[in-house]
Design an enzyme around this catalytic site. Sequence first.
Site, PDB file in Angstrom:
ATOM      1  N   CYS A 195      57.641  -3.593  38.211  1.00 14.89           N
ATOM      2  CA  CYS A 195      58.046  -5.335  37.860  1.00 14.89           C
ATOM      3  C   CYS A 195      57.006  -6.767  37.543  1.00 14.89           C
ATOM      4  O   CYS A 195      56.995  -7.187  37.713  1.00 14.89           O
ATOM      5  CB  CYS A 195      59.467  -5.891  38.565  1.00 14.89           C
ATOM      6  SG  CYS A 195      60.961  -5.347  38.441  1.00 14.89           S
ATOM      7  N   GLU A 196      56.171  -5.924  36.084  1.00 14.86           N
ATOM      8  CA  GLU A 196      55.483  -6.206  36.320  1.00 14.86           C
ATOM      9  C   GLU A 196      55.023  -5.558  35.367  1.00 14.86           C
ATOM     10  O   GLU A 196      54.752  -4.338  34.622  1.00 14.86           O
ATOM     11  CB  GLU A 196      53.891  -5.507  37.762  1.00 14.86           C
ATOM     12  CG  GLU A 196      52.461  -6.906  36.840  1.00 14.86           C
ATOM     13  CD  GLU A 196      52.367  -7.386  38.209  1.00 14.86           C
ATOM     14  OE1 GLU A 196      53.381  -8.115  38.989  1.00 14.86           O
ATOM     15  OE2 GLU A 196      51.427  -8.435  38.029  1.00 14.86           O
ATOM     16  N   TYR A 235      41.509  -3.525  37.239  1.00 16.67           N
ATOM     17  CA  TYR A 235      39.821  -3.787  36.722  1.00 16.67           C
ATOM     18  C   TYR A 235      40.242  -2.754  35.121  1.00 16.67           C
ATOM     19  O   TYR A 235      38.749  -2.860  34.728  1.00 16.67           O
ATOM     20  CB  TYR A 235      38.334  -2.245  37.415  1.00 16.67           C
ATOM     21  CG  TYR A 235      39.070  -2.411  39.059  1.00 16.67           C
ATOM     22  CD1 TYR A 235      38.066  -3.633  39.503  1.00 16.67           C
ATOM     23  CD2 TYR A 235      39.594  -1.532  39.741  1.00 16.67           C
ATOM     24  CE1 TYR A 235      38.032  -3.930  40.518  1.00 16.67           C
ATOM     25  CE2 TYR A 235      39.063  -2.290  40.941  1.00 16.67           C
ATOM     26  CZ  TYR A 235      38.667  -2.862  41.538  1.00 16.67           C
ATOM     27  OH  TYR A 235      39.151  -3.091  43.279  1.00 16.67           O
ATOM     28  N   TYR A 288      39.846   4.975  46.037  1.00 23.65           N
ATOM     29  CA  TYR A 288      40.439   3.739  45.706  1.00 23.65           C
ATOM     30  C   TYR A 288      41.501   3.663  44.852  1.00 23.65           C
ATOM     31  O   TYR A 288      41.920   2.864  44.135  1.00 23.65           O
ATOM     32  CB  TYR A 288      39.595   2.808  44.804  1.00 23.65           C
ATOM     33  CG  TYR A 288      38.076   2.865  45.377  1.00 23.65           C
ATOM     34  CD1 TYR A 288      37.604   1.690  46.333  1.00 23.65           C
ATOM     35  CD2 TYR A 288      37.107   3.415  45.122  1.00 23.65           C
ATOM     36  CE1 TYR A 288      36.241   1.685  47.098  1.00 23.65           C
ATOM     37  CE2 TYR A 288      35.938   2.848  45.256  1.00 23.65           C
ATOM     38  CZ  TYR A 288      35.174   2.785  46.520  1.00 23.65           C
ATOM     39  OH  TYR A 288      34.366   2.937  47.575  1.00 23.65           O
TER      40      TYR A 288
HETATM   41  N1  LLP Z   1      28.880   0.412  50.162  1.00 24.92           N
HETATM   42  C1  LLP Z   1      28.655  -0.929  50.494  1.00 24.92           C
HETATM   43  C2  LLP Z   1      28.573  -1.612  51.336  1.00 24.92           C
HETATM   44  C3  LLP Z   1      30.439  -0.657  49.478  1.00 24.92           C
HETATM   45  O1  LLP Z   1      30.477  -2.010  49.407  1.00 24.92           O
HETATM   46  C4  LLP Z   1      31.061  -0.026  48.890  1.00 24.92           C
HETATM   47  C5  LLP Z   1      31.347  -0.065  47.660  1.00 24.92           C
HETATM   48  C6  LLP Z   1      29.730   1.190  48.918  1.00 24.92           C
HETATM   49  C7  LLP Z   1      29.002   2.271  49.725  1.00 24.92           C
HETATM   50  C8  LLP Z   1      30.634   2.563  48.139  1.00 24.92           C
HETATM   51  O2  LLP Z   1      30.571   2.355  46.705  1.00 24.92           O
HETATM   52  P1  LLP Z   1      31.387   4.050  45.620  1.00 24.92           P
HETATM   53  O3  LLP Z   1      30.354   4.950  45.907  1.00 24.92           O
HETATM   54  O4  LLP Z   1      32.325   3.832  46.168  1.00 24.92           O
HETATM   55  O5  LLP Z   1      30.516   3.209  43.965  1.00 24.92           O
HETATM   56  N2  LLP Z   1      38.140  -0.448  44.623  1.00 24.92           N
HETATM   57  C9  LLP Z   1      37.204  -0.691  43.591  1.00 24.92           C
HETATM   58  C10 LLP Z   1      35.136  -0.485  43.864  1.00 24.92           C
HETATM   59  C11 LLP Z   1      35.116  -0.971  45.277  1.00 24.92           C
HETATM   60  C12 LLP Z   1      33.628  -1.067  45.430  1.00 24.92           C
HETATM   61  C13 LLP Z   1      33.531  -0.854  47.030  1.00 24.92           C
HETATM   62  N3  LLP Z   1      32.397  -1.030  47.796  1.00 24.92           N
HETATM   63  C14 LLP Z   1      36.889   0.088  42.231  1.00 24.92           C
HETATM   64  O6  LLP Z   1      38.228   0.674  42.569  1.00 24.92           O
HETATM   65  O7  LLP Z   1      36.132   0.376  41.274  1.00 24.92           O
END
Ligand code: LLP
Length: 472
Positions: free
Chosen positions: A395-396, A368, A424
């Site tokens: 290696c990237e 991201y 994450y």
């Molecule tokens: N509820 C649902 C249905 C979700 O899909 C998500 C996150 C959350 C709650 C929690 O969201 P948060 O409070 O953490 O923003 N891998 C990405 C983030 C993907 C989020 C996916 N869904 C990153 O590293 O930024």
Amino acid sequence: MTTVLPRLRAETITANSLKNITSSLDSLSPNQQLLPLTAIVNPRDRLEIGGCDVVELVQRYGSPLYILDEVSLRTACQQYRDAFTKHYQGRSQVLYASKAWSCLAVCAIVGAEGLGIDVVSAGEILTALRAEVAPSLIYFHGNNKSVDELSYALESGCTIVVDNWHELKTLDHLTKEQSLSTSFIEPRIMLRLTPGIECHTHEYIQTGHIDSKFGFDPNEIEAVFAYVSESSLNCVGIHAHIGSQIFELQPHQDIGGVMVQWFKLAGEKYSLKFSELNIGGGLGIRYVESDDPPSIEDWVKTVCAGVTDAFVTAGLGLPKLLCEPGRSLVGSTCVTAYTIGGSKTVPDIRTYITVDGGMSDNPRPITYQSKYRAVVANRMSAPLSQTVTIAGKHCESGDILIKDIQLPETNAGDILVVFGTGAYNYSMASNYNRLPKPAAIIVEGGESSLIIKRETREDLLRQDCLPERLRK
Ligand code: LLP
């Protein structure tokens, strides 16, 4: 009242440092801090977290190392909980979105703080159950749950947040099949709807806009309600999640107004008596100085005001209000310590400093273009004398953790600590280039304990099979 002294270097940690001098820890919103709440510079000029010297932690547990600050995590949980009590007249329940970091210790802590858990796979259900979170507080999400996962969730007594037609029909069928068994528990479900609310964040982590793979499209809602009202499913409410790492309050202010119309429609036209409204997660955290997320309390206050206004105006009683933050609960509570290796200067362009991890333990920069901050933990007050780029060991070429960061002179063996790695990072970690995943520890009151063991080289081969005919 604990104050954070002596101060972290003003040049690197500016806004927080000044704020921390006068604030007690529990009045700070963890998601607004660059560092965990207990971070200080100790008299040896080293970074200390949870009363533990980070350099000593690396000597003891190895490198790279995820270091989770228990005080920060508990504080974030308490702030969410207390803010709902303060700003909402109805019942509420905070769920931790465990996709941010699903492991026994994190689930056990958030569970002990009275939070429930949002899960998206059988693996996350198992983790929450083993951490002794009550099944009635586990909510199962996902846009392609398998029959096996659905059966497991049903047997465990979790609430299922139904995402689409295929799942709704599969679940209805499974329920009819299982209703003959003596151990049958009527499944509690919610419906995930796409609210059509846009927010400003990376396009990969927007989910509430109409062109999203998640949830029922608004055009289908009446048909879905009609189907559910004829089925044997116990539908308790509706859900929406608009995205992640969001700094604006407006989209979360608006969500109550969008959802209330469907709540009302379900009751008036389809006799569906909904009692729960889940407005998802999404509150952002401060990764770098320029990030300016609202506090946990302001976010909750906004959500509560939006929902209260909408339901009162519609003449409906207040629903049980659920939200499911991930990043803002765990993100700022953890740092990753790396050991610096070599460096390479490309004249007039840049100096690369390499660390012993990278995109396998933190895939967010390459995925991201996420930005991070870091310090040299064994020489906290050394003057910032160079602008460098922190490269991972994969290696990237894109395996760059931080571009153009100011650091003091560094030597091989120095400990570089990157902030804000609780969400994450471990949960998206991989074994790319066959790197073992790092260990994770928790620190509190000068004590440290392992929460995830470091993978060994042998662990990497654990699932490999060599068919007989390929053996020498
Ligand atoms: N509820 C649902 C249905 C979700 O899909 C998500 C996150 C959350 C709650 C929690 O969201 P948060 O409070 O953490 O923003 N891998 C990405 C983030 C993907 C989020 C996916 N869904 C990153 O590293 O930024």
